[in-house]
Design a protein around this motif. Structure first.
Motif, PDB file in Angstrom:
ATOM      1  N   PHE A 443       0.868  -1.181   0.000  1.00  0.00           N
ATOM      2  CA  PHE A 443       0.000   0.000   0.000  1.00  0.00           C
ATOM      3  C   PHE A 443       0.909   1.236   0.000  1.00  0.00           C
ATOM      4  O   PHE A 443       1.815   1.350   0.813  1.00  0.00           O
ATOM      5  CB  PHE A 443      -0.870  -0.050   1.258  1.00  0.00           C
ATOM      6  CG  PHE A 443      -1.768   1.128   1.466  1.00  0.00           C
ATOM      7  CD1 PHE A 443      -2.740   1.453   0.544  1.00  0.00           C
ATOM      8  CD2 PHE A 443      -1.672   1.894   2.624  1.00  0.00           C
ATOM      9  CE1 PHE A 443      -3.592   2.531   0.757  1.00  0.00           C
ATOM     10  CE2 PHE A 443      -2.519   2.970   2.848  1.00  0.00           C
ATOM     11  CZ  PHE A 443      -3.482   3.279   1.913  1.00  0.00           C
ATOM     12  N   ARG A 444       0.687   2.153  -0.939  1.00  0.00           N
ATOM     13  CA  ARG A 444       1.566   3.322  -1.032  1.00  0.00           C
ATOM     14  C   ARG A 444       0.766   4.601  -1.209  1.00  0.00           C
ATOM     15  O   ARG A 444      -0.378   4.570  -1.640  1.00  0.00           O
ATOM     16  CB  ARG A 444       2.566   3.159  -2.185  1.00  0.00           C
ATOM     17  CG  ARG A 444       1.942   2.932  -3.541  1.00  0.00           C
ATOM     18  CD  ARG A 444       2.995   2.806  -4.649  1.00  0.00           C
ATOM     19  NE  ARG A 444       3.888   1.684  -4.455  1.00  0.00           N
ATOM     20  CZ  ARG A 444       4.747   1.244  -5.374  1.00  0.00           C
ATOM     21  NH1 ARG A 444       4.823   1.845  -6.543  1.00  0.00           N
ATOM     22  NH2 ARG A 444       5.528   0.222  -5.137  1.00  0.00           N
ATOM     23  N   TRP A 445       1.422   5.710  -0.857  1.00  0.00           N
ATOM     24  CA  TRP A 445       0.768   7.007  -1.021  1.00  0.00           C
ATOM     25  C   TRP A 445       1.796   8.067  -1.388  1.00  0.00           C
ATOM     26  O   TRP A 445       2.984   7.942  -1.106  1.00  0.00           O
ATOM     27  CB  TRP A 445       0.002   7.401   0.238  1.00  0.00           C
ATOM     28  CG  TRP A 445       0.822   7.608   1.478  1.00  0.00           C
ATOM     29  CD1 TRP A 445       1.420   8.767   1.897  1.00  0.00           C
ATOM     30  CD2 TRP A 445       1.121   6.625   2.485  1.00  0.00           C
ATOM     31  NE1 TRP A 445       2.064   8.575   3.087  1.00  0.00           N
ATOM     32  CE2 TRP A 445       1.900   7.275   3.481  1.00  0.00           C
ATOM     33  CE3 TRP A 445       0.806   5.270   2.652  1.00  0.00           C
ATOM     34  CZ2 TRP A 445       2.360   6.606   4.612  1.00  0.00           C
ATOM     35  CZ3 TRP A 445       1.278   4.609   3.777  1.00  0.00           C
ATOM     36  CH2 TRP A 445       2.040   5.268   4.731  1.00  0.00           C
ATOM     37  N   TYR A 506       3.297  -2.400   4.039  1.00  0.00           N
ATOM     38  CA  TYR A 506       2.398  -3.518   3.794  1.00  0.00           C
ATOM     39  C   TYR A 506       1.262  -3.456   4.811  1.00  0.00           C
ATOM     40  O   TYR A 506       1.495  -3.358   6.017  1.00  0.00           O
ATOM     41  CB  TYR A 506       3.135  -4.855   3.937  1.00  0.00           C
ATOM     42  CG  TYR A 506       3.787  -5.359   2.675  1.00  0.00           C
ATOM     43  CD1 TYR A 506       4.211  -4.480   1.677  1.00  0.00           C
ATOM     44  CD2 TYR A 506       3.996  -6.730   2.480  1.00  0.00           C
ATOM     45  CE1 TYR A 506       4.822  -4.953   0.525  1.00  0.00           C
ATOM     46  CE2 TYR A 506       4.606  -7.205   1.327  1.00  0.00           C
ATOM     47  CZ  TYR A 506       5.020  -6.318   0.358  1.00  0.00           C
ATOM     48  OH  TYR A 506       5.620  -6.796  -0.780  1.00  0.00           O
ATOM     49  N   ARG A 512      -5.351  -0.679   5.354  1.00  0.00           N
ATOM     50  CA  ARG A 512      -5.367   0.284   4.249  1.00  0.00           C
ATOM     51  C   ARG A 512      -6.539   1.258   4.382  1.00  0.00           C
ATOM     52  O   ARG A 512      -6.378   2.461   4.210  1.00  0.00           O
ATOM     53  CB  ARG A 512      -5.435  -0.456   2.907  1.00  0.00           C
ATOM     54  CG  ARG A 512      -4.242  -1.347   2.639  1.00  0.00           C
ATOM     55  CD  ARG A 512      -4.310  -1.990   1.264  1.00  0.00           C
ATOM     56  NE  ARG A 512      -3.610  -3.282   1.255  1.00  0.00           N
ATOM     57  CZ  ARG A 512      -3.142  -3.884   0.170  1.00  0.00           C
ATOM     58  NH1 ARG A 512      -3.284  -3.322  -1.018  1.00  0.00           N
ATOM     59  NH2 ARG A 512      -2.536  -5.055   0.250  1.00  0.00           N
ATOM     60  N   LEU A 534      -3.375   7.685  -3.365  1.00  0.00           N
ATOM     61  CA  LEU A 534      -3.171   6.305  -2.945  1.00  0.00           C
ATOM     62  C   LEU A 534      -2.914   5.412  -4.152  1.00  0.00           C
ATOM     63  O   LEU A 534      -3.434   5.652  -5.244  1.00  0.00           O
ATOM     64  CB  LEU A 534      -4.404   5.767  -2.219  1.00  0.00           C
ATOM     65  CG  LEU A 534      -4.894   6.471  -0.958  1.00  0.00           C
ATOM     66  CD1 LEU A 534      -6.071   5.691  -0.387  1.00  0.00           C
ATOM     67  CD2 LEU A 534      -3.780   6.611   0.061  1.00  0.00           C
ATOM     68  N   ARG A 536      -0.764   1.295  -5.177  1.00  0.00           N
ATOM     69  CA  ARG A 536      -0.020   0.137  -4.697  1.00  0.00           C
ATOM     70  C   ARG A 536       0.840  -0.381  -5.828  1.00  0.00           C
ATOM     71  O   ARG A 536       0.648  -0.029  -6.996  1.00  0.00           O
ATOM     72  CB  ARG A 536      -0.951  -0.970  -4.212  1.00  0.00           C
ATOM     73  CG  ARG A 536      -1.952  -1.442  -5.255  1.00  0.00           C
ATOM     74  CD  ARG A 536      -2.510  -2.815  -4.893  1.00  0.00           C
ATOM     75  NE  ARG A 536      -3.655  -3.172  -5.700  1.00  0.00           N
ATOM     76  CZ  ARG A 536      -3.597  -3.534  -6.976  1.00  0.00           C
ATOM     77  NH1 ARG A 536      -2.446  -3.573  -7.614  1.00  0.00           N
ATOM     78  NH2 ARG A 536      -4.704  -3.842  -7.646  1.00  0.00           N
ATOM     79  N   ASP A 540       0.878  -7.719  -5.579  1.00  0.00           N
ATOM     80  CA  ASP A 540       0.028  -7.622  -4.400  1.00  0.00           C
ATOM     81  C   ASP A 540      -0.894  -8.820  -4.320  1.00  0.00           C
ATOM     82  O   ASP A 540      -0.795  -9.766  -5.102  1.00  0.00           O
ATOM     83  CB  ASP A 540      -0.757  -6.298  -4.462  1.00  0.00           C
ATOM     84  CG  ASP A 540      -1.373  -5.886  -3.133  1.00  0.00           C
ATOM     85  OD1 ASP A 540      -1.099  -6.537  -2.119  1.00  0.00           O
ATOM     86  OD2 ASP A 540      -2.140  -4.909  -3.115  1.00  0.00           O
ATOM     87  N   LEU A 616     -10.963  -0.042  -1.665  1.00  0.00           N
ATOM     88  CA  LEU A 616      -9.857  -0.722  -0.993  1.00  0.00           C
ATOM     89  C   LEU A 616     -10.299  -2.071  -0.431  1.00  0.00           C
ATOM     90  O   LEU A 616      -9.520  -3.037  -0.421  1.00  0.00           O
ATOM     91  CB  LEU A 616      -9.289   0.160   0.120  1.00  0.00           C
ATOM     92  CG  LEU A 616      -8.595   1.447  -0.339  1.00  0.00           C
ATOM     93  CD1 LEU A 616      -8.153   2.271   0.854  1.00  0.00           C
ATOM     94  CD2 LEU A 616      -7.403   1.130  -1.241  1.00  0.00           C
ATOM     95  N   ASP A 619     -10.383  -4.382  -3.454  1.00  0.00           N
ATOM     96  CA  ASP A 619      -9.060  -4.536  -4.048  1.00  0.00           C
ATOM     97  C   ASP A 619      -8.246  -5.612  -3.344  1.00  0.00           C
ATOM     98  O   ASP A 619      -7.471  -6.320  -3.978  1.00  0.00           O
ATOM     99  CB  ASP A 619      -8.319  -3.194  -3.993  1.00  0.00           C
ATOM    100  CG  ASP A 619      -7.016  -3.214  -4.766  1.00  0.00           C
ATOM    101  OD1 ASP A 619      -7.077  -3.302  -6.010  1.00  0.00           O
ATOM    102  OD2 ASP A 619      -5.951  -3.165  -4.135  1.00  0.00           O
ATOM    103  N   VAL A 620      -8.416  -5.754  -2.033  1.00  0.00           N
ATOM    104  CA  VAL A 620      -7.693  -6.770  -1.269  1.00  0.00           C
ATOM    105  C   VAL A 620      -8.464  -8.087  -1.220  1.00  0.00           C
ATOM    106  O   VAL A 620      -7.916  -9.160  -1.495  1.00  0.00           O
ATOM    107  CB  VAL A 620      -7.403  -6.267   0.159  1.00  0.00           C
ATOM    108  CG1 VAL A 620      -6.758  -7.374   0.998  1.00  0.00           C
ATOM    109  CG2 VAL A 620      -6.487  -5.044   0.108  1.00  0.00           C
TER     110      VAL A 620
END
Length: 666
Positions: A443-445, A506, A512, A534, A536, A540, A616, A619-620
């Motif tokens: 997970f990135r921002w 992570y 997230r 946001l 990723r 993943d 989100l 997505d997971v």
């Protein structure tokens, strides 16, 4: 004109002066001369259609020369004169913050401090392109400057097909890269159709504008190396003074020495390109540069004896390091490889016995001989690794297609059943069962203000959320949470930012969503000065179908299917993503993987809160559901826990079969 006016203009009104390639930037090797004469004419026609016909007599011979010299038409003349980097979101000419955020991310991916070959619009991996040529960049930025929040830009492999009416809830951009009819998805097909200017290789996060420099892979590598050492060391043993031997210091692989330092071991990373090794040294990502094998051996002996934590870059071929360390009886605890072997014939792997310059020349002038040199080197490479493995070295494939290409070269890497590899993928042994099956992934921002203070504030928010979750989390995910708490606590001191003010950790779906919600609230109340973007890595839980990497720990026979990644990008698109992307190709090669990604802009609004919760979550959990259906124990645990948390989630669970029942059936 100022920067904003340049963006709004798109293709210039007047033909700009001719530009040459910079001698101070890295460039890809010459691509294969694969087109027929008639196809070369078609490539020129395809390139010229971006420009008014009055320019064609000037541009046609120029583009023909580029095609002949480099194997591609990059349109260097149209590279903008302004500096390429991620500006603050307010500096972009745009009618919507979502479009401005996408412009920011595109420029970050092309920033020379971030991109591997910036003048060729290649971000990393030797061929991971944001666009095929500069005309596509100019048009895309112009479209984004004009876009309203009821339009969507559709992009075909770098080409902006156009702005279409849509809705506020639709993605602002939909990206596809390399979508080929299946029978036209071999490596030479990429060479041909990319040379024609009709498709491109988007890698994973390059073509979806979500690359944040090596920080992303530093985190993934640190998590991988820490857990690899946990597999081979006793509980009370430290990685200090233990050797991790690998190769590659390019865009992605350049993160390895920094990750090794974070994991606390001796990292030895070989790199044949002196410029790439020097760049990582100057950036502070590697501690020492060594170009003599004798010196490397002596320095490593000292590091082992003194139980150091240090990263050593060796300018030379890793095959020679493996062989010499064996003859010197130097014990290697961990071994891997991060060369770009998904692209073995065009600069992704340099064979032992040739200099860097000799190899670059041969791959263009004598590709068949070069291909055989690579195969010979892979066989020799594998033989050396096998000798170390027999002494106890834990070698893992780091998802770069090393074992796949080595097997195709006839190397001794197959298990006794002649089906599986004798060494595991790092996903099979580490990230799959320990992270992905539980829903933990990258997970990135990005702080759209470009302000360090905003990044520090988001770090503090994320840390607080993770610590709060850990207090009541089940024992199955305590280690994952603790590793990421440690990561975010040390992130700033590890100086991980290159380009935009970005961060990664992570987290699972719960983490997230809670982190994103806290960001959105902080934007709304003014604690953060601008939106947060946001995203990723595609690497993943749900985003990627890759049988030799992301889905290599799926054993029900479905690892070669690509339903998950397609559902992922479609599902994200109508649940609130700001942009979505789907690519053929990635870290393990063209035709070997399908991967999807997204971007989501948080602006502090109630609408952003609604979107982040819906998107989100799916997505997971899309990926955990697929992994649980494959009978992965950790994923079954994770999806049952999620269903208990979310009553509206109903997932089809597998009924398990006793193995004894099957033994005498056939």
């Amino acid at each position: 004109m100022d920067f904003r006016e340049h963006i709004q203009m798109g293709i210039p009104n007047d033909l700009p002066a001719k530009k040459e390639r910079s001698l101070h930037l890295s460039h890809p090797p010459k691509r294969k001369d694969i087109l027929t004469v008639e196809e070369k004419r078609l490539a020129i026609r395809n390139a010229l259609r971006y420009f008014p016909s009055k320019w064609h007599p000037t541009l046609a011979p120029e583009f023909a020369k580029e095609l002949k010299t480099y194997g591609r038409i990059y349109m260097y003349r149209f590279q903008p004169d302004y500096k390429m980097y991620a500006r603050s979101i307010e500096e972009y000419p745009a009618k919507t913050a979502q479009a401005a955020a996408i412009m920011l991310m595109i420029q970050n991916n092309l920033d020379p401090a971030v991109a591997q070959h910036p003048q060729e619009l290649i971000t990393y991996g030797g061929n991971g392109a944001v666009f095929q040529n500069w005309a596509q960049y100019l048009l895309t930025m112009q479209y984004l400057s004009e876009m309203t929040n009821e339009q969507t830009l559709h992009m075909y492999s770098g080409h902006p097909m156009g702005l279409f009416p849509s809705s506020k809830d639709a993605p602002r951009v939909v990206v596809t890269n390399g979508m080929m009819v299946p029978n036209y998805s071999q490596p030479d097909d990429w060479e041909k159709f990319n040379a024609l200017g009709v498709t491109q290789y988007g890698q994973m996060t390059a073509g979806s504008f979500m690359y944040i420099g090596p920080q992303g892979i530093v985190h993934g590598t640190a998590i991988t190396v820490m857990n690899a050492f946990r597999k081979v060391l006793k509980a009370d043993e430290s990685p200090k003074g233990k050797i991790f031997l690998t190769a590659g210091l390019g865009g992605m692989s350049g993160a390895q020495p920094k990750a090794g330092n974070i994991a606390g071991c001796i990292t030895i990373c070989a790199e044949v390109n002196p410029a790439a090794a020097t760049k990582r040294y100057e950036q502070g990502w590697v501690d020492e540069l060594i170009d003599d094998l004798d010196i490397l051996v002596n320095r490593t002996h000292k590091a082992v004896q003194q139980k150091e934590v240090v990263s050593l870059a060796y300018i030379g071929n890793v095959v020679e390091v493996w062989e010499r360390f064996y003859s010197e009886n130097m014990y290697v605890h961990l071994g891997s490889d991060q060369t770009s072997l998904h692209n073995p014939w065009a600069g992704g792997y340099y064979p032992v016995g040739l200099t860097f310059a000799e190899a670059n020349d041969m791959m263009g002038t004598n590709p068949q001989v070069f291909k055989e040199k690579v195969r010979q080197s892979l066989r020799r490479h594998a033989d050396a690794i096998n000798l170390h493995a027999a002494k106890g070295t834990y070698f893992f494939d780091y998802g770069n297609a090393f074992l796949l290409e080595a097997s195709r070269a006839g190397a001794n890497v197959m298990a006794e059943n002649k089906i599986d590899f004798k060494y595991p993928s790092y996903v099979q042994d580490i990230l799959g069962p320990m992270c992905f099956d539980y829903g933990f992934g990258p997970f990135r921002w990005v702080c759209a203000s470009g302000n360090l203070h905003d990044l520090q504030k988001t770090d503090a928010i994320a840390l607080s959320v993770m610590q709060e979750i850990k207090e009541t989390a089940p024992k199955e995910i305590q280690q994952q949470l603790q590793d990421n708490i440690k990561w975010i606590q040390e992130a700033e001191q590890n100086q991980l930012v290159v380009g935009s003010q970005a961060r990664i950790l992570y987290a699972d779906a719960e983490g997230r969503a809670k982190i994103a919600l806290a960001f959105n609230t902080a934007i709304a109340n003014g604690e953060l000065s601008a939106p947060v973007i946001l995203g990723r890595d595609h690497h993943d839980v749900s985003g990627t179908d890759s049988p030799y990497r992301e889905t290599s720990n799926i054993y029900d026979g479905s690892r070669f299917t690509a339903d998950m990644s397609i559902h992922n990008v479609i599902g994200d698109s109508f649940r609130g993503a700001t942009w979505v992307s789907i690519h053929n190709g990635g870290g393990v090669g063209w035709g070997e993987v399908m991967n999807g990604g997204f971007g989501l802009v948080l602006d502090g609004s109630a609408d952003a809160e609604r979107k982040l919760n819906n998107m989100l979550f799916f997505d997971v959990n899309n990926g955990i559901s697929r992994r649980s259906w494959a009978r992965n124990d950790e994923a079954i645990f994770a999806i049952q826990r999620e269903m208990a948390r979310t009553p509206t989630l109903k997932i089809t669970l597998p009924n398990l079969v006793h193995k004894e029942l099957l033994e005498n059936l056939f």
